[in-house]
Design a protein around this motif. Sequence first.
Motif, PDB file in Angstrom:
ATOM      1  N   HIS A 344       6.520  12.517  10.676  1.00 33.77           N
ATOM      2  CA  HIS A 344       5.722  13.144   9.627  1.00 33.77           C
ATOM      3  C   HIS A 344       5.373  12.085   8.588  1.00 33.77           C
ATOM      4  O   HIS A 344       6.257  11.368   8.093  1.00 33.77           O
ATOM      5  CB  HIS A 344       6.499  14.282   8.967  1.00 33.77           C
ATOM      6  CG  HIS A 344       6.816  15.399   9.917  1.00 33.77           C
ATOM      7  ND1 HIS A 344       5.887  16.339  10.293  1.00 33.77           N
ATOM      8  CD2 HIS A 344       7.972  15.711  10.560  1.00 33.77           C
ATOM      9  CE1 HIS A 344       6.439  17.188  11.130  1.00 33.77           C
ATOM     10  NE2 HIS A 344       7.705  16.835  11.310  1.00 33.77           N
ATOM     11  N   GLN A 346       4.609  10.074   5.281  1.00 35.21           N
ATOM     12  CA  GLN A 346       5.133  10.155   3.921  1.00 35.21           C
ATOM     13  C   GLN A 346       3.987  10.175   2.917  1.00 35.21           C
ATOM     14  O   GLN A 346       2.808  10.111   3.286  1.00 35.21           O
ATOM     15  CB  GLN A 346       6.073   8.964   3.666  1.00 35.21           C
ATOM     16  CG  GLN A 346       7.236   8.874   4.642  1.00 35.21           C
ATOM     17  CD  GLN A 346       8.131  10.101   4.607  1.00 35.21           C
ATOM     18  OE1 GLN A 346       8.382  10.655   3.535  1.00 35.21           O
ATOM     19  NE2 GLN A 346       8.608  10.520   5.774  1.00 35.21           N
ATOM     20  N   LYS A 347       4.345  10.234   1.650  1.00 32.17           N
ATOM     21  CA  LYS A 347       3.334  10.406   0.618  1.00 32.17           C
ATOM     22  C   LYS A 347       2.409   9.199   0.514  1.00 32.17           C
ATOM     23  O   LYS A 347       1.206   9.342   0.330  1.00 32.17           O
ATOM     24  CB  LYS A 347       4.034  10.647  -0.729  1.00 32.17           C
ATOM     25  CG  LYS A 347       3.082  11.021  -1.852  1.00 32.17           C
ATOM     26  CD  LYS A 347       3.854  11.372  -3.108  1.00 32.17           C
ATOM     27  CE  LYS A 347       2.890  11.776  -4.228  1.00 32.17           C
ATOM     28  NZ  LYS A 347       3.591  12.131  -5.476  1.00 32.17           N
ATOM     29  N   GLY A 348       2.892   7.996   0.663  1.00 23.67           N
ATOM     30  CA  GLY A 348       2.061   6.793   0.490  1.00 23.67           C
ATOM     31  C   GLY A 348       1.466   6.272   1.773  1.00 23.67           C
ATOM     32  O   GLY A 348       0.821   5.199   1.765  1.00 23.67           O
ATOM     33  N   ASP A 349       1.658   6.939   2.912  1.00 19.99           N
ATOM     34  CA  ASP A 349       1.147   6.445   4.190  1.00 19.99           C
ATOM     35  C   ASP A 349      -0.348   6.680   4.305  1.00 19.99           C
ATOM     36  O   ASP A 349      -0.890   7.667   3.802  1.00 19.99           O
ATOM     37  CB  ASP A 349       1.855   7.127   5.360  1.00 19.99           C
ATOM     38  CG  ASP A 349       3.332   6.731   5.432  1.00 19.99           C
ATOM     39  OD1 ASP A 349       3.688   5.723   4.802  1.00 19.99           O
ATOM     40  OD2 ASP A 349       4.121   7.443   6.094  1.00 19.99           O
TER      41      ASP A 349
END
Length: 519
Positions: A344, A346-349
């Motif tokens: 899943h 992440q926020k900065g991907d």
Amino acid sequence: MAAPFKKTSARHLQPRVDVKTTPDTIYWKNLDVPVTKKEFGAITDIGFCPTNPHYFAVTNSTRVQIYSPTSLQIHKTISRFKEVAYSGSFRSDGKLLVAGGDEGSIRLFDVDSKSLLRMFKGHIGAVHVTKFLADKTRIFSGSDDNSVSVWDIPSERELLSYREHQDYVRCGLASTSSQDLILTGSYDHTVKLYDTRMNESVMTFQHGHPIESVLMFPNGGICLSAGGNVIKVWDLLQGGRLLTSLRHHHKTVTSLSFCNNFTRILSGSVDRHIKIFDISTYKVVHTLDMPGTVLSAAVSPNDDLLVVGMAEGLLSIQKRKPPKEAKTRAKPTYRYNPAGKTYHPQKGDFVVLHKRKEQLARYDKYFKKFEFTKALDSAMKNGVCLRSPEVTVRVLQELMKKGAIKAALACRSDLSVGYIIQFIKRNISKPSFQRVLLDVANLVLDLYADQVGQSPVMDCQLTELRETVEQEVNYMTELSEVMGMLDTVFAAAAMKTNTTSPESAYSMTPSAVAQATDI
């Protein structure tokens, strides 16, 4: 940059009926394909053995046949009857079986050896009801001589005889919660509850129709009676108060039984339907269709079998499908490696989406290449125009929108034009297609008017199309006439209502009011 090509969206113009799926529907549709057997006569009774493996007795003609629930074949046949047999019933331990018959006698058999153990004589009419009482040492019987008798098995003698019914006694059962309670139904429209400790009935209910079947809950508090096309529910704890009446069958209800751990009631009828009721709401939760007139129906104690007997001698056996085993997933290989698929972001991907190549239908591929004639040909193929006529109509609409319909229809062979006319004839009666197909038909006539009378194939198709259009015109004319008649009737009814209303008196002239007063 050119705009991306848009697929042809074929709208499903035909109305779709959504079937509501409930847990009961799934439960009863889990039955396997019915196994149908032909017996020697009408199957009047089906009784399951209370003990495993739940053999079931099928009473028909001059025999009682015991079927195996695993092989669905005849396990044993008891044929010690000279005339028609009735009501083959197992004892609660499954060791004995009792049955009546047209001879007026009651026979008791040992199930293992099929030997005749006892014969009870005393009735002067056919015995249609034979059941064991809960104490296992007594049986009761109901006869066409209007009597209900209780018999002692060890001594082979009659203990009690009730003669309160005024007509044939054709159904009955013994309470499982008490060894002294008996419920019977008669063609005199009454249901009677007997206590073997008393010399007369303790309760009587008026059903209103000849009683064909009765049923009692295990706790003995509520009973049901079936007669005519009505099933009535009675509260025994409140003196036989009527709780509700169920009128979901169209013809006489002939059989009642419990299923699904006493949470559902199954009823069979002459109208060839089996209906399942929820005991909490008494609403129909499922319906089964049968190939013949249902006389008897029963479900095994473990709910694995549904057996239905019919007047035509047909026996329908449906077995519940075994639960599906969970499939084990194969181990990943070098070719199918799931690594990273469960990750899943992440926020900065930064996520890069991979778009799959859009699959186009064959007619859309031709549209993309501006080959309109081939696009129409692909939409006119049997696999498309027969199964999905809305797709073909949508292609015709797209050709009209692009101004290419005339080019797509021109320069065709007689056979190809015949296929198009045949499609128009087959679908022009559908209101959602009429406008498009009428425009296409007019254009075909304009393009190939000079070939009319020269091509037998085209002439035949055009003649059939003309007959179809004339028939539709006649239908619309008749519909308009009917609508005009209805408008006249509605207008006359509205005028009559306005004339008789109190407000109409205020609109009458003084002379009319005086004349009405004199009258």
